[in-house]
Design a protein around this motif. Sequence first.
Motif, short mmCIF file in Angstrom:
data_model
loop_
_atom_site.label_atom_id
_atom_site.label_comp_id
_atom_site.label_asym_id
_atom_site.label_seq_id
_atom_site.Cartn_x
_atom_site.Cartn_y
_atom_site.Cartn_z
N TRP A 209 1.28 -11.01 2.97
CA TRP A 209 2.08 -11.92 3.79
C TRP A 209 1.16 -12.69 4.71
CZ3 TRP A 209 2.85 -12.48 9.07
CH2 TRP A 209 3.90 -13.35 9.45
N SER A 210 1.13 -14.00 4.59
CA SER A 210 0.43 -14.89 5.51
C SER A 210 -1.00 -14.44 5.81
CB SER A 210 1.23 -14.99 6.82
OG SER A 210 0.71 -16.01 7.65
N GLY A 211 -1.74 -14.12 4.74
CA GLY A 211 -3.12 -13.72 4.90
C GLY A 211 -3.34 -12.26 5.23
N ARG A 212 -2.29 -11.52 5.47
CA ARG A 212 -2.40 -10.09 5.77
C ARG A 212 -2.04 -9.31 4.52
NH1 ARG A 212 0.55 -7.21 10.96
NH2 ARG A 212 -0.57 -5.24 10.89
N ARG A 213 -2.77 -8.23 4.25
CA ARG A 213 -2.48 -7.45 3.05
C ARG A 213 -2.63 -5.96 3.31
NH1 ARG A 213 -7.20 -6.83 -1.36
NH2 ARG A 213 -8.90 -6.21 0.04
N SER A 214 -1.87 -5.19 2.55
CA SER A 214 -1.99 -3.73 2.54
C SER A 214 -2.08 -3.29 1.09
CB SER A 214 -0.79 -3.06 3.21
OG SER A 214 -0.77 -3.30 4.61
N ILE A 215 -3.02 -2.39 0.80
CA ILE A 215 -3.14 -1.82 -0.54
C ILE A 215 -2.47 -0.45 -0.51
CG2 ILE A 215 -4.71 -1.14 -2.39
CD1 ILE A 215 -6.80 -2.98 -1.13
N VAL A 216 -1.42 -0.30 -1.32
CA VAL A 216 -0.60 0.91 -1.29
C VAL A 216 -0.84 1.69 -2.59
CG1 VAL A 216 1.71 1.83 -0.86
CG2 VAL A 216 1.11 -0.47 -0.05
N PRO A 217 -1.55 2.81 -2.52
CA PRO A 217 -1.82 3.57 -3.74
C PRO A 217 -0.73 4.58 -4.06
CG PRO A 217 -3.22 4.34 -1.94
CD PRO A 217 -2.27 3.32 -1.37
N LEU A 218 -0.89 5.21 -5.20
CA LEU A 218 0.00 6.27 -5.65
C LEU A 218 0.24 7.29 -4.55
CD1 LEU A 218 1.24 8.32 -7.77
CD2 LEU A 218 -1.12 8.96 -8.28
N GLY A 219 1.53 7.61 -4.31
CA GLY A 219 1.88 8.61 -3.32
C GLY A 219 1.99 8.09 -1.90
N PHE A 220 1.80 6.77 -1.71
CA PHE A 220 1.83 6.19 -0.37
C PHE A 220 3.07 5.31 -0.19
CE2 PHE A 220 -2.31 7.83 -0.18
CZ PHE A 220 -2.75 7.79 1.14
N VAL A 221 3.40 5.08 1.07
CA VAL A 221 4.57 4.30 1.48
C VAL A 221 4.08 3.23 2.45
CG1 VAL A 221 6.78 4.41 2.71
CG2 VAL A 221 6.08 6.30 1.21
N ALA A 222 4.74 2.07 2.44
CA ALA A 222 4.43 1.04 3.43
C ALA A 222 5.68 0.24 3.76
CB ALA A 222 3.33 0.10 2.94
N ARG A 223 5.75 -0.21 4.99
CA ARG A 223 6.85 -1.05 5.44
C ARG A 223 6.34 -2.47 5.64
NH1 ARG A 223 7.83 3.85 8.22
NH2 ARG A 223 9.90 4.70 7.81
N THR A 224 7.25 -3.43 5.55
CA THR A 224 6.92 -4.82 5.84
C THR A 224 8.11 -5.47 6.53
OG1 THR A 224 6.12 -6.91 4.90
CG2 THR A 224 7.61 -5.60 3.52
N ARG A 225 7.83 -6.27 7.56
CA ARG A 225 8.92 -6.87 8.35
C ARG A 225 8.73 -8.37 8.48
NH1 ARG A 225 10.35 -2.71 13.35
NH2 ARG A 225 10.90 -0.94 12.02
N PRO A 226 9.84 -9.12 8.51
CA PRO A 226 9.74 -10.58 8.69
C PRO A 226 8.99 -10.93 9.97
CG PRO A 226 11.96 -9.96 8.00
CD PRO A 226 11.24 -8.68 8.31
N GLY A 227 8.13 -11.92 9.86
CA GLY A 227 7.37 -12.36 11.02
C GLY A 227 6.15 -11.54 11.34
N VAL A 228 5.99 -10.39 10.67
CA VAL A 228 4.86 -9.50 10.93
C VAL A 228 4.07 -9.26 9.65
CG1 VAL A 228 4.13 -7.23 11.76
CG2 VAL A 228 6.11 -8.37 12.80
N GLY A 229 4.78 -8.99 8.57
CA GLY A 229 4.12 -8.67 7.31
C GLY A 229 3.96 -7.18 7.12
#
Length: 347
Positions: A209-229
Amino acid sequence: MTERDDDREFRDLLAAVERLPKSVEPPRDLWPGIEARIAGQGEGGRGRGRILAFPRRWALLPLAAAAALVLLWLGRRGTIRPAGAWEVTRLAGRPLVGETPLDASGALRVGQWLETDDSSRAVILVADIGHVDVKPGTRIRLVRARATDHRLALARGAIFAQVDAPPRLFFVEMPAGVAVDLGCAYALEVDSSGTGLIHVTAGYVELQWSGRRSIVPLGFVARTRPGVGPGVPFTADAPEALRFALEAYDFGNGGAPAVRRALAAARPEDAVSLWHLLSRVEPTLRVAVYERLEALVPPPAGVTRDGLLRLEQRQLDAYWNAIRRIAWRRIILQGVRDIDPRTGLGR
């Protein structure tokens, strides 16, 4: 860890895999159990009153069920489809393609929406590279159907996607970013506010999102929110203190106190989270993040303190490769321990 230690651990992994049953007769109630795990509605699930509550433990899908899904997909290969369209099949209820109720199966064309109500489900075949299980209460659109860009847009609801293809061919757009497939399977949900939650069950997903990135591997969780990424990924069984600290830092202006709480709560298996923090925190906090990360997972040869603190990409990539191998070993060993040798199913 020395090369000899790596070889010994790898042999131990192979020996553990060899102890798994070679052939398992699946019980008749197998599929409902798999569906409950995929949907996060099995034991420990918290229902749909909030964004997906995924299981705290990752368990391997039984080989018999995986083979059944592959056979279903392969049986469809070669089917003639309209150009710029993917096949969609009704699983329950009456999903809508545009404003038309879906019969047994049909075509989802570029630009069209597929919508399920609270009692309907469908499965989309992603050309010849995978499938997407569309859960109840979901609105999803086919954006592109090209050989190099297979793209959906999830406005709300929940899906489970499984893709077998080279990286960066399958994408799911969300109000708060894009999920980029790196050869994987994952559950993804978007709530009414546009907040997304992803849980990766095979391979890797990159959230952008907008130049920001997260690499989420097997067994992992991640959240993303509007305006933040995307926020910092964390293991599905991460300590509550770590999850709350990352939530506060990513989305609650928690600042330095939240970072210090995250560092205090982190375990070696949480090194993936700290690796992401290293490049996100203020320079004044970077040394503290590095020192905690170095204590949990020492950098490999050639990776230096100064290089990491300067955020040199080659140094970060080399450290990431070492960290992800440790995470991979942990997930595999945890999965083998969770397999019931009598049934081949996760405990």
